[in-house]
Motif scaffolding. Structure first.
Motif, mmCIF file in Angstrom:
data_model
loop_
_atom_site.group_PDB
_atom_site.id
_atom_site.type_symbol
_atom_site.label_atom_id
_atom_site.label_comp_id
_atom_site.label_asym_id
_atom_site.label_seq_id
_atom_site.Cartn_x
_atom_site.Cartn_y
_atom_site.Cartn_z
ATOM 1 N N ALA A 100 49.576 42.773 49.992
ATOM 2 C CA ALA A 100 49.290 41.840 51.084
ATOM 3 C C ALA A 100 50.343 40.740 51.075
ATOM 4 O O ALA A 100 51.001 40.484 50.053
ATOM 5 C CB ALA A 100 47.888 41.254 50.963
ATOM 6 N N PHE A 101 50.487 40.079 52.242
ATOM 7 C CA PHE A 101 51.453 38.993 52.365
ATOM 8 C C PHE A 101 50.851 37.686 51.857
ATOM 9 O O PHE A 101 49.647 37.432 52.006
ATOM 10 C CB PHE A 101 51.880 38.811 53.822
ATOM 11 N N ASP A 106 46.878 47.667 45.881
ATOM 12 C CA ASP A 106 46.757 46.791 47.048
ATOM 13 C C ASP A 106 48.074 46.054 47.237
ATOM 14 O O ASP A 106 48.827 45.837 46.276
ATOM 15 C CB ASP A 106 45.606 45.801 46.877
ATOM 16 N N VAL A 149 55.137 38.971 48.874
ATOM 17 C CA VAL A 149 54.177 40.071 48.926
ATOM 18 C C VAL A 149 53.411 40.099 47.610
ATOM 19 O O VAL A 149 54.019 40.166 46.528
ATOM 20 C CB VAL A 149 54.885 41.420 49.169
ATOM 21 N N LYS A 150 52.080 40.036 47.694
ATOM 22 C CA LYS A 150 51.218 40.109 46.522
ATOM 23 C C LYS A 150 50.820 41.562 46.304
ATOM 24 O O LYS A 150 50.226 42.192 47.169
ATOM 25 C CB LYS A 150 49.981 39.243 46.730
ATOM 26 N N GLU A 169 54.514 39.479 58.900
ATOM 27 C CA GLU A 169 53.205 39.855 58.366
ATOM 28 C C GLU A 169 52.606 41.048 59.115
ATOM 29 O O GLU A 169 51.389 41.121 59.334
ATOM 30 C CB GLU A 169 52.243 38.667 58.379
ATOM 31 N N ARG A 172 52.348 45.440 59.584
ATOM 32 C CA ARG A 172 52.302 46.629 58.742
ATOM 33 C C ARG A 172 53.695 47.236 58.605
ATOM 34 O O ARG A 172 54.053 47.762 57.551
ATOM 35 C CB ARG A 172 51.351 47.652 59.356
ATOM 36 N N LEU A 175 55.589 45.194 56.031
ATOM 37 C CA LEU A 175 55.077 45.471 54.690
ATOM 38 C C LEU A 175 55.588 46.818 54.183
ATOM 39 O O LEU A 175 55.930 46.963 52.992
ATOM 40 C CB LEU A 175 53.549 45.441 54.711
#
Length: 497
Positions: free
Chosen positions: A100-101, A98, A113-114, A75, A77, A80
């Motif tokens: 995010a995890f 956007d 990952v959303k 989680e 950067r 990601l």
């Protein structure tokens, strides 16, 4: 006159009916509501909802296409960015809004990952949609770890050398390497008669380790390169680099003879001095005047000096009489003096000649605060020893003492060894911890507070039962470990408290 308050406060916007479901909506280029538009157009079409990630189990790095391996925590950067890089080609036709995890179990080997994206549809209508992409982690060994496991790959080597008969300085070097974890990037360790070889897969790691040695010890180094291969088309060269680090051949408890010029620069010291400690400087004491000095690496290699006698030549003496010297006449230009030692006249006899020879030997010592009649002390017999030192041969015979006392003997060594409830970690190449030289190094740690500041000690299982391993043991101070030792009170620690 008409005022602004008489004008209508709001304006009503016209609405139209959705062409599919007939509900009132605000006008838009497609004349369709959001639900009907989403049911007809899927902006996530062509974007994969699952993927794979490659992780090296040894170094815990993730593969970042095309050939890079990046260190990334869960989680983070960095992780990601690696996940989005896997979807970079499919996200080129939409706008990323956007990312995010979504939390997953750390041991599940799954990362979710959303992602929220936008896209223009039907000539001016922007549609936003959110979806989840699931990545499965697969174990894969990176090229660097693969070469390390092969045990025969290296790009640079650091050769640490010290030409001396005992290894006290190398034992100290080993402990500070373990404390700062400077061996973590080393691919291989090789032991040699005069030192150690540290092999690295990159020149940057070898350079970093060399700079570390230069900051911890007063050493110097030379570098050399060997050409391995050369690509004439791209002008690419492949070298193997060697860093040869030379450590001064002076260790703790050695007697050194300083060059006359260097002795004058250090505060008009006597040429014969005792080395009390070797850290980033060589710490010397004039046992005739209690004068202290520190010789750094630059000053040493400009005027190098060598040991007249090492700790292997120490002889046991018995103190017969001792008388403190309080009113000594100072020489001009003297430097700082030690307030932890006491100058004294001492008469000693060899332990092997006690009761046989009544001819006591007189000497001036810096151990007047520790010695009493009947104590055992270690010293050098310069009168009956064969010395091969150029600077010592230049000195006048009356300026060379017959005996130089170094340190007091505290109690029974075997009893101290049995009662010792702490231990030191060792490098993989040096696993033997019961040899006499290493035991002497541990005794020096007990007797010198300044010498043990940079050393981490651990609980010894044979004395303190515990279920944890050495890696997870909390580091404690050596002073806490010494509380249970039943040795003399004046040990703490050879007057260095």
């Amino acid at each position: 006159m008409e005022t602004m308050s008489e004008m209508p406060s709001t304006q009503t916007m016209d609405t139209i009916l959705c062409c599919d479901c007939g509900i009132p909506i605000q006008p838009n280029p497609s004349n369709t509501c959001v639900d009907c538009l989403r049911s007809r157009v899927d902006i996530t079409d062509g974007i994969p909802k699952s993927g794979n990630l490659l992780m090296c189990r040894n170094c815990e790095r993730y593969h970042s296409p095309p050939n890079a391996w990046t260190k990334a925590a869960l989680e983070s950067r960095e992780l990601l960015a690696i996940c989005l890089k896997r979807l970079k080609s499919t996200l080129s036709k939409v706008r990323l809004v956007d990312a995010a995890f979504v939390w997953t179990e750390p041991h599940s080997k799954r990362i979710k990952v959303k992602i929220a994206i936008q896209k223009e549809v039907d000539g001016g209508t922007f549609l936003q949609q959110t979806f989840v992409v699931e990545f499965v982690i697969h174990n894969h060994m990176c090229n660097d770890c693969h070469r390390i496991e092969a045990k025969d790959f290296w790009n640079s080597v650091v050769q640490a050398r010290q030409k001396t008969t005992h290894k006290k300085t190398f034992y100290y070097l080993e402990q500070i390497i373990l404390k700062h974890k400077m061996h973590s990037t080393c691919t291989k360790l090789s032991e040699n008669p005069n030192g150690l070889d540290f092999f690295y897969s990159s020149k940057q790691d070898a350079r970093k380790f060399t700079d570390f040695l230069m900051s911890m010890l007063p050493c110097r180094y030379q570098s050399a390169q060997q050409l391995i291969s050369h690509d004439v088309h791209t002008s690419t060269y492949n070298y193997k680099t060697t860093f040869s680090v030379e450590i001064p051949p002076v260790c703790k408890d050695d007697i050194v003879c300083l060059p006359k010029k260097l002795a004058q620069q250090l505060g008009n010291m006597d040429q014969l001095a005792l080395c009390i400690r070797v850290t980033n400087c060589i710490h010397l004491i004039d046992f005739k005047t209690l004068q202290l000095c520190e010789v750094n690496g630059t000053a040493y290699w400009r005027n190098p000096f060598y040991s007249c006698s090492s700790s292997k030549n120490l002889i046991q003496y018995i103190v017969m009489e001792i008388e403190p010297i309080h009113n000594r006449q100072q020489k001009s230009g003297e430097g700082a003096k030690s307030h932890k030692h006491l100058l004294a006249d001492c008469w000693v006899v060899k332990a092997s000649e006690l009761g046989i020879n009544e001819d006591y030997v007189h000497t001036v010592t810096h151990l007047g605060h520790l010695l009493n009649p009947g104590d055992t002390v270690l010293g050098y017999d310069l009168r009956n020893s064969n010395q091969s030192n150029v600077e010592l041969d230049k000195m006048k015979e009356q300026d060379v003492p017959d005996v130089i006392l170094v340190k007091k003997v505290f109690g029974d060594k075997q009893r101290r060894r049995r009662r010792r409830n702490w231990k030191l970690r060792r490098l993989a190449t040096n696993t033997a911890s019961d040899d006499e030289s290493f035991v002497g190094f541990m005794e020096d740690l007990e007797e010198d507070k300044e010498f043990r500041k940079n050393v981490d000690v651990y609980v010894d299982r044979s004395h303190v039962p515990t279920d944890t391993d050495d890696e997870s043991m909390p580091k404690i101070t050596l002073q806490e470990m010494l509380e249970d030792l039943t040795i003399e009170d004046d040990v703490d620690m050879a007057g260095n408290e």
